[in-house]
Design a protein around this motif. Structure first.
Motif, PDB file in Angstrom:
ATOM      1  N   VAL A 431      -1.706  15.143  23.195  1.00  0.00           N
ATOM      2  CA  VAL A 431      -2.989  14.442  23.196  1.00  0.00           C
ATOM      3  C   VAL A 431      -2.826  13.196  22.331  1.00  0.00           C
ATOM      4  N   SER A 432      -3.181  12.054  22.861  1.00  0.00           N
ATOM      5  CA  SER A 432      -3.073  10.801  22.111  1.00  0.00           C
ATOM      6  C   SER A 432      -4.328   9.966  22.322  1.00  0.00           C
ATOM      7  N   GLY A 433      -4.499   8.961  21.495  1.00  0.00           N
ATOM      8  CA  GLY A 433      -5.668   8.099  21.601  1.00  0.00           C
ATOM      9  C   GLY A 433      -5.866   7.338  20.308  1.00  0.00           C
ATOM     10  N   LYS A 434      -7.091   6.886  20.068  1.00  0.00           N
ATOM     11  CA  LYS A 434      -7.402   6.148  18.850  1.00  0.00           C
ATOM     12  C   LYS A 434      -8.214   7.030  17.903  1.00  0.00           C
ATOM     13  N   SER A 435      -7.806   7.031  16.642  1.00  0.00           N
ATOM     14  CA  SER A 435      -8.525   7.760  15.599  1.00  0.00           C
ATOM     15  C   SER A 435      -8.069   7.234  14.246  1.00  0.00           C
ATOM     16  N   LEU A 436      -8.692   7.719  13.189  1.00  0.00           N
ATOM     17  CA  LEU A 436      -8.170   7.427  11.862  1.00  0.00           C
ATOM     18  C   LEU A 436      -6.779   8.046  11.721  1.00  0.00           C
ATOM     19  N   VAL A 437      -5.994   7.531  10.801  1.00  0.00           N
ATOM     20  CA  VAL A 437      -4.694   8.127  10.497  1.00  0.00           C
ATOM     21  C   VAL A 437      -4.645   8.383   8.992  1.00  0.00           C
ATOM     22  N   HIS A 438      -3.656   9.152   8.562  1.00  0.00           N
ATOM     23  CA  HIS A 438      -3.582   9.481   7.143  1.00  0.00           C
ATOM     24  C   HIS A 438      -2.126   9.553   6.678  1.00  0.00           C
ATOM     25  N   SER A 439      -1.959   9.905   5.409  1.00  0.00           N
ATOM     26  CA  SER A 439      -0.643  10.078   4.792  1.00  0.00           C
ATOM     27  C   SER A 439       0.182   8.803   4.875  1.00  0.00           C
ATOM     28  N   ALA A 440       1.497   8.950   5.017  1.00  0.00           N
ATOM     29  CA  ALA A 440       2.397   7.792   4.963  1.00  0.00           C
ATOM     30  C   ALA A 440       2.101   6.776   6.071  1.00  0.00           C
ATOM     31  N   GLN A 441       1.641   7.252   7.212  1.00  0.00           N
ATOM     32  CA  GLN A 441       1.337   6.353   8.325  1.00  0.00           C
ATOM     33  C   GLN A 441       0.241   5.359   7.940  1.00  0.00           C
ATOM     34  N   LEU A 442      -0.755   5.811   7.206  1.00  0.00           N
ATOM     35  CA  LEU A 442      -1.848   4.935   6.784  1.00  0.00           C
ATOM     36  C   LEU A 442      -1.341   3.880   5.809  1.00  0.00           C
ATOM     37  N   THR A 443      -0.517   4.289   4.844  1.00  0.00           N
ATOM     38  CA  THR A 443       0.032   3.340   3.879  1.00  0.00           C
ATOM     39  C   THR A 443       0.927   2.317   4.570  1.00  0.00           C
ATOM     40  N   THR A 444       1.704   2.764   5.537  1.00  0.00           N
ATOM     41  CA  THR A 444       2.589   1.864   6.283  1.00  0.00           C
ATOM     42  C   THR A 444       1.782   0.781   6.982  1.00  0.00           C
ATOM     43  N   LEU A 445       0.688   1.178   7.619  1.00  0.00           N
ATOM     44  CA  LEU A 445      -0.166   0.202   8.299  1.00  0.00           C
ATOM     45  C   LEU A 445      -0.781  -0.778   7.308  1.00  0.00           C
ATOM     46  N   ALA A 446      -1.160  -0.280   6.134  1.00  0.00           N
ATOM     47  CA  ALA A 446      -1.764  -1.157   5.121  1.00  0.00           C
ATOM     48  C   ALA A 446      -0.788  -2.215   4.643  1.00  0.00           C
ATOM     49  N   PHE A 447       0.485  -1.870   4.530  1.00  0.00           N
ATOM     50  CA  PHE A 447       1.482  -2.818   4.040  1.00  0.00           C
ATOM     51  C   PHE A 447       1.796  -3.928   5.050  1.00  0.00           C
ATOM     52  N   THR A 448       1.316  -3.795   6.269  1.00  0.00           N
ATOM     53  CA  THR A 448       1.503  -4.881   7.249  1.00  0.00           C
ATOM     54  C   THR A 448       0.404  -5.925   7.139  1.00  0.00           C
ATOM     55  N   ARG A 449      -0.594  -5.702   6.285  1.00  0.00           N
ATOM     56  CA  ARG A 449      -1.736  -6.621   6.149  1.00  0.00           C
ATOM     57  C   ARG A 449      -1.573  -7.538   4.935  1.00  0.00           C
ATOM     58  N   GLY A 450      -0.356  -8.016   4.697  1.00  0.00           N
ATOM     59  CA  GLY A 450      -0.114  -8.870   3.544  1.00  0.00           C
ATOM     60  C   GLY A 450       0.754 -10.064   3.896  1.00  0.00           C
ATOM     61  N   PHE A 451       1.335 -10.711   2.891  1.00  0.00           N
ATOM     62  CA  PHE A 451       2.154 -11.916   3.096  1.00  0.00           C
ATOM     63  C   PHE A 451       3.400 -11.635   3.936  1.00  0.00           C
ATOM     64  N   PHE A 452       3.891 -10.404   3.895  1.00  0.00           N
ATOM     65  CA  PHE A 452       5.101 -10.075   4.650  1.00  0.00           C
ATOM     66  C   PHE A 452       4.807  -9.696   6.096  1.00  0.00           C
ATOM     67  N   GLY A 453       3.536  -9.572   6.458  1.00  0.00           N
ATOM     68  CA  GLY A 453       3.178  -9.212   7.827  1.00  0.00           C
ATOM     69  C   GLY A 453       3.788  -7.886   8.229  1.00  0.00           C
ATOM     70  N   ASP A 454       4.290  -7.809   9.455  1.00  0.00           N
ATOM     71  CA  ASP A 454       4.878  -6.566   9.953  1.00  0.00           C
ATOM     72  C   ASP A 454       6.097  -6.124   9.158  1.00  0.00           C
ATOM     73  N   TYR A 455       6.732  -7.069   8.471  1.00  0.00           N
ATOM     74  CA  TYR A 455       7.906  -6.694   7.669  1.00  0.00           C
ATOM     75  C   TYR A 455       7.516  -5.815   6.479  1.00  0.00           C
ATOM     76  N   GLY A 456       6.241  -5.810   6.136  1.00  0.00           N
ATOM     77  CA  GLY A 456       5.779  -4.971   5.034  1.00  0.00           C
ATOM     78  C   GLY A 456       6.036  -3.496   5.258  1.00  0.00           C
ATOM     79  N   GLN A 457       6.045  -3.089   6.526  1.00  0.00           N
ATOM     80  CA  GLN A 457       6.272  -1.676   6.829  1.00  0.00           C
ATOM     81  C   GLN A 457       7.666  -1.225   6.401  1.00  0.00           C
ATOM     82  N   TYR A 458       8.610  -2.169   6.364  1.00  0.00           N
ATOM     83  CA  TYR A 458       9.966  -1.814   5.953  1.00  0.00           C
ATOM     84  C   TYR A 458      10.018  -1.489   4.460  1.00  0.00           C
ATOM     85  N   ILE A 459       9.167  -2.148   3.675  1.00  0.00           N
ATOM     86  CA  ILE A 459       9.109  -1.842   2.247  1.00  0.00           C
ATOM     87  C   ILE A 459       8.619  -0.415   2.044  1.00  0.00           C
ATOM     88  N   VAL A 460       7.608  -0.019   2.825  1.00  0.00           N
ATOM     89  CA  VAL A 460       7.103   1.344   2.721  1.00  0.00           C
ATOM     90  C   VAL A 460       8.175   2.339   3.138  1.00  0.00           C
TER      91      VAL A 460
END
Length: 560
Positions: A431-460
């Motif tokens: 089952v897949s779709g759109k919903s909230l996410v949690h744990s490391a996945q949520l932090t990974t997404l947050a790190f893409t919302r900065g100066f490094f853009g999508d590269y922020g996920q690599y830092i996480v």
């Protein structure tokens, strides 16, 4: 697995998630904070002097330096709790959860000071010449409670898997798959081999590895976090304001987040705070027992720095990244895990105030709601449900654009799905779709919302890899010291084999199941330790006073 997960949830409901547990944990920390006169503030500067080595004595017994003991203990605490755990707390309790993590850390600085001091005082030298310590030794040698010491040691072995092993590799594998597309089993296999090579070298090799990893990974993570926080600098004020205000009002619904009560945020924040800094759990004293020191209080002061670095600094950075970026209340495409998904009777919509209120009460386990789980059949054509009368909740949010598939997302399902008590009965349905996410996945997404853009996920991903791997290393040492106490040095090697095997298995197991196992293991280890240090509260105060008398006498002699 689903039945086992429900069993773990029931246990957690009676232990870590029970209303009484946060009060016990914080109560012990508050008692010692007042009883010892706020040592986390008064001794903070002195702790840095001890770590620097300026107060070291030549020939002091032990296996590691103060700094190595600190980094080993930090490697045990700075892990998925700082990346996935903070995100999980905010996901459950909203911004207020971060406030209660701060409170747990502040009081935890004193709790850790006490448990490390007492454990270091009653450490022993083992048959192989290395130092062994931890709460089980003061319970045995000072309290004469062999039964309690054995119970704690057994809980430590269990916790080494539930805290330091399983959730660590699980989050690493999840992050590496999300970022680099690597299969979890491959990630687990490679890192299991590396883990085995490190822990076979014992405390000397462990201390050398962690003293290199911890400083590097901390600097890397701080840079990445600041890149997001400064990019969203206009949201920092509102983020801090929501953390403080929500702590006393609860968190209202925002976006896909359906809200959290004060009690729920309090419980989740304290629970995740303990998972992150481990103050009161009795784990860090095992690492500090190896430090070269003949004054237990000096090593206890070193441990004051752990909750400060772990929670006040690193967890706060993670929390601000998540809150300032706004991802905590946004829905994302993801694959629903069964443990996170529930099918409810009736159709609920976020736009309707009454629907949000009903779901708020249901998700926060409050009375007064009329929400019921769905029982019946769902008709599906080409992956889409064509029948009505139900709502899919995933990750505590109303799921959207839901797709049902068989084994692989490309193979869309057509047919009838049976649902009993809100749970799908077919195991091979994805089952897949759109919903909230949690744990490391949520932090990974947050790190893409900065100066490094999508590269922020690599830092996480890199930070998660280093944080979690070093935690697994440290906890292997905690477990082998507990096995040494229980069965002697010969039991250590079989334990290490099982530890590495569990590390590999958890890389591809259900994430929610692993987190629930960790939640239970932590509390089972914590309660005996809190009891022990409370019994020895008078001795703790006498030991601290004696340390300061000796320290001042030495200073007077040096001046003379």
């Amino acid at each position: 697995m689903e039945s086992f997960n429900q069993f773990l949830l029931s246990l957690d409901g009676m232990l870590g998630s029970a209303a009484w547990f946060p009060y016990v944990l914080l109560g012990v920390g508050l008692f010692f904070t007042l009883y010892l006169g706020f040592p986390q503030i008064r001794y903070f500067k002195h702790a840095w002097l001890v770590v620097s080595g300026k107060l070291d004595k030549k020939g002091a017994p032990g296996d590691t330096t103060h700094f190595q003991a600190l980094t080993t203990a930090l490697s045990g605490t700075v892990g998925t709790g700082n990346i996935g755990g903070v995100a999980f707390a905010i996901f459950l309790g909203g911004p207020a959860a971060l406030f209660w993590m701060w409170a747990t850390a502040f009081l935890g600085m004193t709790t850790k000071f006490v448990e490390v001091t007492l454990s270091h005082k009653y450490r022993v030298k083992t048959e192989d010449g290395t130092m062994a310590g931890g709460p089980m030794y003061y319970m045995d040698r000072r309290l004469n409670m062999k039964w309690l010491a054995v119970a704690f040691a057994i809980a430590t072995v269990i916790s080494s898997f539930g805290t330091g092993n399983l959730p660590q590799i699980n989050n690493i594998a999840q992050g590496m798959q999300a970022t680099f597309g690597l299969e979890p089993m491959l990630t687990g296999g490679v890192l299991a081999v590396l883990l085995g090579l490190v822990i076979l070298g014992g405390i000397h090799r462990i201390a050398k590895v962690t003293s290199k990893i911890v400083p590097f990974m901390s600097v890397l993570y701080v840079i990445g976090a600041l890149a997001v926080i400064l990019y969203n600098v206009e949201n920092i004020g509102p983020a801090f304001a929501s953390v403080i205000s929500d702590a006393f009002t609860g968190s209202a619904a925002a976006g896909g987040f359906l809200g959290a009560t004060i009690a729920y945020a309090f419980n989740r924040g304290v629970n995740r705070g303990l998972f992150s800094n481990e103050a009161g759990q009795g784990s860090a004293p095992i690492a500090h027992a190896a430090a070269k020191a003949d004054e237990p209080v000096s090593e206890g002061m070193v441990s004051i720095l752990e909750p400060f670095i772990d929670t006040i600094i690193i967890c706060t950075l993670t929390g601000l990244v998540i809150l300032s970026s706004g991802v905590w209340k946004e829905k994302f495409d993801n694959e629903f895990e069964r443990a996170d998904m529930m099918i409810l009777a009736g159709q609920y919509e976020e736009q309707r105030d009454e629907d949000r209120h009903q779901l708020f009460l249901y998700l926060n386990k409050e009375e007064g709601h009329s929400v019921e789980t769905f029982n019946g059949k769902i008709e599906v054509v080409a992956g889409k449900a064509v029948s009505r009368g139900f709502t899919i909740i995933n990750a505590r949010s109303i799921a959207e654009e839901v797709v049902f598939s068989v084994d692989a997302k490309e193979d869309l399902y057509t047919g009838t799905l049976n649902v009993v008590d809100g749970r799908l009965q077919k195991d091979n349905i994805l089952v897949s779709g759109k919903s909230l996410v949690h744990s490391a996945q949520l932090t990974t997404l947050a790190f893409t919302r900065g100066f490094f853009g999508d590269y922020g996920q690599y830092i996480v991903s890199i930070g998660l890899l280093l944080f979690a791997f070093s935690t697994a290393i440290a906890w292997s040492y905690y477990g082998d010291r507990a096995m040494t106490y229980l069965l002697g040095p010969r039991s250590v090697m079989p334990y290490r084999v099982f530890y590495v095997a569990g590390f590999f298995w958890a890389s591809f197991s259900d994430t929610t199941l692993v987190w629930n196992l960790a939640a239970v293991a932590i509390v089972v280890m914590t309660l005996p330790n809190l009891f022990g240090i409370m019994v020895l509260h008078k001795e703790m105060k006498e030991t601290v006073n004696e340390y300061w008398r000796d320290f001042k006498d030495k200073q007077a002699k040096d001046k003379a």
